[in-house]
Write a protein that holds these residues in place. Structure first.
Motif, PDB file in Angstrom:
ATOM      1  N   PHE A  39       0.857  -1.108  -0.109  1.00  0.00           N
ATOM      2  CA  PHE A  39       0.044   0.076  -0.077  1.00  0.00           C
ATOM      3  C   PHE A  39       0.847   1.298   0.070  1.00  0.00           C
ATOM      4  O   PHE A  39       0.478   2.374  -0.465  1.00  0.00           O
ATOM      5  CB  PHE A  39      -1.014  -0.011   1.317  1.00  0.00           C
ATOM      6  N   ALA A  40       2.024   1.162   0.706  1.00  0.00           N
ATOM      7  CA  ALA A  40       3.024   2.221   0.716  1.00  0.00           C
ATOM      8  C   ALA A  40       3.430   2.649  -0.650  1.00  0.00           C
ATOM      9  O   ALA A  40       3.777   3.819  -1.199  1.00  0.00           O
ATOM     10  CB  ALA A  40       4.006   2.230   1.684  1.00  0.00           C
ATOM     11  N   SER A  41       3.904   1.515  -1.274  1.00  0.00           N
ATOM     12  CA  SER A  41       4.753   1.845  -2.543  1.00  0.00           C
ATOM     13  C   SER A  41       3.425   2.064  -3.693  1.00  0.00           C
ATOM     14  O   SER A  41       4.088   3.018  -4.681  1.00  0.00           O
ATOM     15  CB  SER A  41       5.250   0.619  -2.892  1.00  0.00           C
ATOM     16  N   THR A  42       2.398   1.810  -3.386  1.00  0.00           N
ATOM     17  CA  THR A  42       1.547   2.288  -4.536  1.00  0.00           C
ATOM     18  C   THR A  42       0.485   3.445  -4.014  1.00  0.00           C
ATOM     19  O   THR A  42      -0.321   3.966  -4.803  1.00  0.00           O
ATOM     20  CB  THR A  42       0.300   1.040  -4.695  1.00  0.00           C
ATOM     21  N   ARG A  43       0.707   3.869  -3.002  1.00  0.00           N
ATOM     22  CA  ARG A  43       0.352   4.987  -2.185  1.00  0.00           C
ATOM     23  C   ARG A  43      -1.315   4.873  -2.110  1.00  0.00           C
ATOM     24  O   ARG A  43      -2.201   5.687  -2.515  1.00  0.00           O
ATOM     25  CB  ARG A  43       0.394   6.377  -3.131  1.00  0.00           C
ATOM     26  N   SER A  44      -1.474   3.831  -1.350  1.00  0.00           N
ATOM     27  CA  SER A  44      -3.002   3.374  -1.107  1.00  0.00           C
ATOM     28  C   SER A  44      -3.187   3.100   0.138  1.00  0.00           C
ATOM     29  O   SER A  44      -4.289   2.464   0.703  1.00  0.00           O
ATOM     30  CB  SER A  44      -3.140   1.878  -2.051  1.00  0.00           C
ATOM     31  N   LEU A  45      -2.469   3.805   0.946  1.00  0.00           N
ATOM     32  CA  LEU A  45      -2.627   3.715   2.659  1.00  0.00           C
ATOM     33  C   LEU A  45      -3.814   4.266   2.881  1.00  0.00           C
ATOM     34  O   LEU A  45      -4.490   3.885   3.815  1.00  0.00           O
ATOM     35  CB  LEU A  45      -1.418   4.190   3.452  1.00  0.00           C
ATOM     36  N   GLU A  46      -4.448   5.270   2.124  1.00  0.00           N
ATOM     37  CA  GLU A  46      -5.833   5.963   2.323  1.00  0.00           C
ATOM     38  C   GLU A  46      -6.613   5.191   1.263  1.00  0.00           C
ATOM     39  O   GLU A  46      -6.325   5.268   0.089  1.00  0.00           O
ATOM     40  CB  GLU A  46      -5.765   7.280   2.354  1.00  0.00           C
ATOM     41  N   PHE A  47      -7.717   4.727   1.757  1.00  0.00           N
ATOM     42  CA  PHE A  47      -8.490   4.076   0.728  1.00  0.00           C
ATOM     43  C   PHE A  47     -10.019   3.898   1.272  1.00  0.00           C
ATOM     44  O   PHE A  47     -10.372   4.141   2.189  1.00  0.00           O
ATOM     45  CB  PHE A  47      -8.015   2.614   0.308  1.00  0.00           C
ATOM     46  N   MET A  48     -11.035   3.813   0.106  1.00  0.00           N
ATOM     47  CA  MET A  48     -12.324   3.778   0.528  1.00  0.00           C
ATOM     48  C   MET A  48     -12.676   2.118   0.654  1.00  0.00           C
ATOM     49  O   MET A  48     -12.193   1.334  -0.253  1.00  0.00           O
ATOM     50  CB  MET A  48     -13.349   4.179  -0.421  1.00  0.00           C
ATOM     51  N   TRP A  49     -13.231   1.713   1.665  1.00  0.00           N
ATOM     52  CA  TRP A  49     -13.042   0.163   1.891  1.00  0.00           C
ATOM     53  C   TRP A  49     -14.762  -0.204   1.563  1.00  0.00           C
ATOM     54  O   TRP A  49     -15.736   0.372   2.081  1.00  0.00           O
ATOM     55  CB  TRP A  49     -13.144  -0.072   3.458  1.00  0.00           C
ATOM     56  N   ARG A  50     -14.999  -0.770   0.527  1.00  0.00           N
ATOM     57  CA  ARG A  50     -16.033  -1.370   0.098  1.00  0.00           C
ATOM     58  C   ARG A  50     -16.277  -2.970   0.497  1.00  0.00           C
ATOM     59  O   ARG A  50     -15.464  -3.660   0.234  1.00  0.00           O
ATOM     60  CB  ARG A  50     -16.432  -1.044  -1.078  1.00  0.00           C
ATOM     61  N   GLN A  51     -17.419  -3.178   1.010  1.00  0.00           N
ATOM     62  CA  GLN A  51     -17.799  -4.515   1.554  1.00  0.00           C
ATOM     63  C   GLN A  51     -18.015  -5.278   0.245  1.00  0.00           C
ATOM     64  O   GLN A  51     -18.585  -4.828  -0.828  1.00  0.00           O
ATOM     65  CB  GLN A  51     -18.824  -4.601   2.529  1.00  0.00           C
ATOM     66  N   ALA A  52     -18.144  -6.617   0.456  1.00  0.00           N
ATOM     67  CA  ALA A  52     -18.500  -7.547  -0.653  1.00  0.00           C
ATOM     68  C   ALA A  52     -20.305  -7.630  -0.911  1.00  0.00           C
ATOM     69  O   ALA A  52     -20.610  -7.908  -1.834  1.00  0.00           O
ATOM     70  CB  ALA A  52     -17.972  -8.978  -0.378  1.00  0.00           C
ATOM     71  N   TRP A  53     -20.809  -7.307   0.250  1.00  0.00           N
ATOM     72  CA  TRP A  53     -22.338  -6.899  -0.049  1.00  0.00           C
ATOM     73  C   TRP A  53     -22.583  -5.544   0.024  1.00  0.00           C
ATOM     74  O   TRP A  53     -22.050  -4.563   0.673  1.00  0.00           O
ATOM     75  CB  TRP A  53     -22.813  -7.890   1.305  1.00  0.00           C
ATOM     76  N   GLY A  54     -23.734  -5.208  -0.351  1.00  0.00           N
ATOM     77  CA  GLY A  54     -24.339  -3.859  -0.187  1.00  0.00           C
ATOM     78  C   GLY A  54     -23.561  -2.955  -0.970  1.00  0.00           C
ATOM     79  O   GLY A  54     -22.772  -3.044  -1.815  1.00  0.00           O
ATOM     80  N   GLU A  55     -23.851  -1.455  -0.736  1.00  0.00           N
ATOM     81  CA  GLU A  55     -23.191  -0.450  -1.516  1.00  0.00           C
ATOM     82  C   GLU A  55     -22.493   0.473  -0.763  1.00  0.00           C
ATOM     83  O   GLU A  55     -22.242   1.421  -1.106  1.00  0.00           O
ATOM     84  CB  GLU A  55     -24.595   0.170  -2.358  1.00  0.00           C
ATOM     85  N   TRP A  56     -22.470   0.155   0.548  1.00  0.00           N
ATOM     86  CA  TRP A  56     -21.808   0.897   1.713  1.00  0.00           C
ATOM     87  C   TRP A  56     -20.088   1.180   1.193  1.00  0.00           C
ATOM     88  O   TRP A  56     -19.662  -0.100   1.158  1.00  0.00           O
ATOM     89  CB  TRP A  56     -22.064   0.611   3.160  1.00  0.00           C
ATOM     90  N   THR A  57     -19.739   2.133   1.559  1.00  0.00           N
ATOM     91  CA  THR A  57     -18.207   2.367   1.536  1.00  0.00           C
ATOM     92  C   THR A  57     -17.883   3.105   2.881  1.00  0.00           C
ATOM     93  O   THR A  57     -18.530   3.947   3.074  1.00  0.00           O
ATOM     94  CB  THR A  57     -17.800   3.049   0.177  1.00  0.00           C
ATOM     95  N   SER A  58     -16.582   2.861   3.382  1.00  0.00           N
ATOM     96  CA  SER A  58     -16.177   3.501   4.663  1.00  0.00           C
ATOM     97  C   SER A  58     -14.713   4.003   4.013  1.00  0.00           C
ATOM     98  O   SER A  58     -13.802   3.223   3.836  1.00  0.00           O
ATOM     99  CB  SER A  58     -16.032   2.493   5.642  1.00  0.00           C
ATOM    100  N   ALA A  59     -14.398   5.156   4.562  1.00  0.00           N
ATOM    101  CA  ALA A  59     -13.094   5.787   4.529  1.00  0.00           C
ATOM    102  C   ALA A  59     -12.197   5.097   5.527  1.00  0.00           C
ATOM    103  O   ALA A  59     -12.445   5.184   6.589  1.00  0.00           O
ATOM    104  CB  ALA A  59     -13.350   7.219   4.752  1.00  0.00           C
ATOM    105  N   SER A  60     -11.249   4.824   5.060  1.00  0.00           N
ATOM    106  CA  SER A  60     -10.134   3.765   6.018  1.00  0.00           C
ATOM    107  C   SER A  60      -8.450   4.301   5.686  1.00  0.00           C
ATOM    108  O   SER A  60      -8.349   4.884   4.581  1.00  0.00           O
ATOM    109  CB  SER A  60     -10.371   2.358   5.570  1.00  0.00           C
ATOM    110  N   ASN A  61      -7.830   4.280   6.669  1.00  0.00           N
ATOM    111  CA  ASN A  61      -6.498   4.615   6.451  1.00  0.00           C
ATOM    112  C   ASN A  61      -5.693   3.684   7.484  1.00  0.00           C
ATOM    113  O   ASN A  61      -5.973   3.199   8.409  1.00  0.00           O
ATOM    114  CB  ASN A  61      -6.404   6.114   7.290  1.00  0.00           C
ATOM    115  N   VAL A  62      -4.679   3.100   6.745  1.00  0.00           N
ATOM    116  CA  VAL A  62      -3.557   2.202   7.361  1.00  0.00           C
ATOM    117  C   VAL A  62      -2.487   2.848   8.139  1.00  0.00           C
ATOM    118  O   VAL A  62      -2.084   3.800   7.416  1.00  0.00           O
ATOM    119  CB  VAL A  62      -3.125   1.116   6.404  1.00  0.00           C
ATOM    120  N   PHE A  63      -2.322   2.708   9.371  1.00  0.00           N
ATOM    121  CA  PHE A  63      -1.446   3.243  10.208  1.00  0.00           C
ATOM    122  C   PHE A  63      -0.065   2.447  10.067  1.00  0.00           C
ATOM    123  O   PHE A  63      -0.176   1.146  10.438  1.00  0.00           O
ATOM    124  CB  PHE A  63      -1.972   3.570  11.475  1.00  0.00           C
TER     125      PHE A  63
END
Length: 346
Positions: free
Chosen positions: A322-346
């Protein structure tokens, strides 16, 4: 000043009583006839009794220390220490002996711009990363070395930050396990209550200081034992933005093996307590210690109206990817439904 003198005298008196009790106990042991009859040596049962009494005395001394600490904290809240030194610009000692830097009104941090946070710009519905594809790319090995034990070397050019300073995000916090090596009450008595007591005092000394707290089980126990002055001081810190309650669950729940009902139940317990006692609703999630993270928790936090979350315990291979691809900040989408959550890896 008169109140402080009275409190000091009371604290000294309590300490003297404890020391005098120790003297009487040792004097009694020295004149015990069973010792004289045994040629100057303690019988085993007497040694056991002595050990028990010493342990009791140690417990009394610890309780005495806690009482004095509690009195000291209360006095600190009743006295107006302020956050400005007499000279107006030099560091000064507060009433509890710690050094405080005067607040000069200037911010000690840069404002966060929308472009600095990828998921803060616009509304995103499409996912950028499919973890099943990432898994097929990674070896999940454990190379030794780098900044982390399984990390990688971080280098930079000396003139790299001349045009735009590097932004460093520091989040003062303290993670407290309600259950691990010690019992819940033992953790609270030995450690957690002192952390919360010191937090109230130190944040009040300087408005620049920030802190976060997540485990409401410990927070509620502290609240029940705190006097009205500490409760009011804590409430002001929260409403003033110096202290933020994150996630707001009763515990920092396990996400790998817990049933979703248990995850919901503990979240409801914590949020109801916060609503009843402080009238607040957490906005951000904080999960730095669960051994593995579940999309279920991100989904539940989104449904509880939290806007973002931070996670910590993921495999080093994923962190590096994630660090190498600059993806440490991402929108987390579950396999079900349409909800997405803003997430961050520390």
């Amino acid at each position: 000043m008169k109140l402080r003198k009275q409190v000091t005298v009371c604290g000294v008196a309590i300490f003297c009583v404890a020391v005098f009790s120790l003297y009487l106990m040792l004097d009694r042991v020295q004149h015990d006839p069973a010792r004289r009859q045994n040629g100057g040596n303690f019988p085993r049962n007497q040694i056991s009794v002595l050990q028990n009494r010493i342990e009791q005395l140690e417990q009394l001394l610890e309780e005495n220390h806690q009482i004095i600490s509690h009195i000291k904290d209360s006095v600190m809240e009743l006295t107006d220490t302020g956050a400005v030194s007499p000279s107006g610009h030099l560091p000064f000692r507060s009433a509890n002996g710690s050094w405080v830097l005067p607040f000069d009104g200037r911010p000690t941090f840069l404002a966060v711009k929308p472009q600095d946070c990828q998921f803060a710009v616009g509304t995103r519905t499409q996912t950028d990363v499919q973890m099943l594809d990432v898994y097929s790319l990674l070896k999940f090995d454990n190379p030794d070395g780098g900044v982390w034990k399984q990390g990688f070397d971080i280098t930079y050019e000396p003139d790299e930050w001349e045009t735009e300073p590097l932004q460093v995000f520091v989040v003062p916090h303290s993670h407290n396990d309600p259950g691990w090596v010690k019992t819940f009450d033992k953790y609270f008595t030995d450690q957690t209550q002192h952390i919360l007591n010191n937090m109230v005092v130190k944040l009040a000394e300087d408005p620049r200081r920030k802190f976060i707290w997540s485990e409401i089980s410990f927070f509620s126990k502290w609240w029940e034992t705190a006097d009205v002055y500490k409760q009011e001081a804590m409430r002001k810190l929260i409403l003033g933005g110096q202290l933020e309650i994150v996630t707001g669950g009763w515990v920092m729940t396990d996400e790998a093996n817990a049933h979703y009902f248990a995850m919901i139940d503990q979240l409801i317990e914590g949020h109801q307590w916060l609503e009843r006692n402080l009238g607040i609703i957490p906005q951000s999630g904080w999960a730095v210690d669960p051994f593995g993270h579940s999309a279920t928790m991100a989904y539940l936090l989104k449904k509880a109206n939290l806007t973002s979350m931070l996670i910590q315990r993921v495999h080093y291979s994923i962190k590096k990817h994630f660090a190498s691809t600059r993806s440490l900040e991402f929108m987390w989408r579950q396999a079900w439904g349409e909800w997405t959550s803003a997430s961050n890896v520390f």
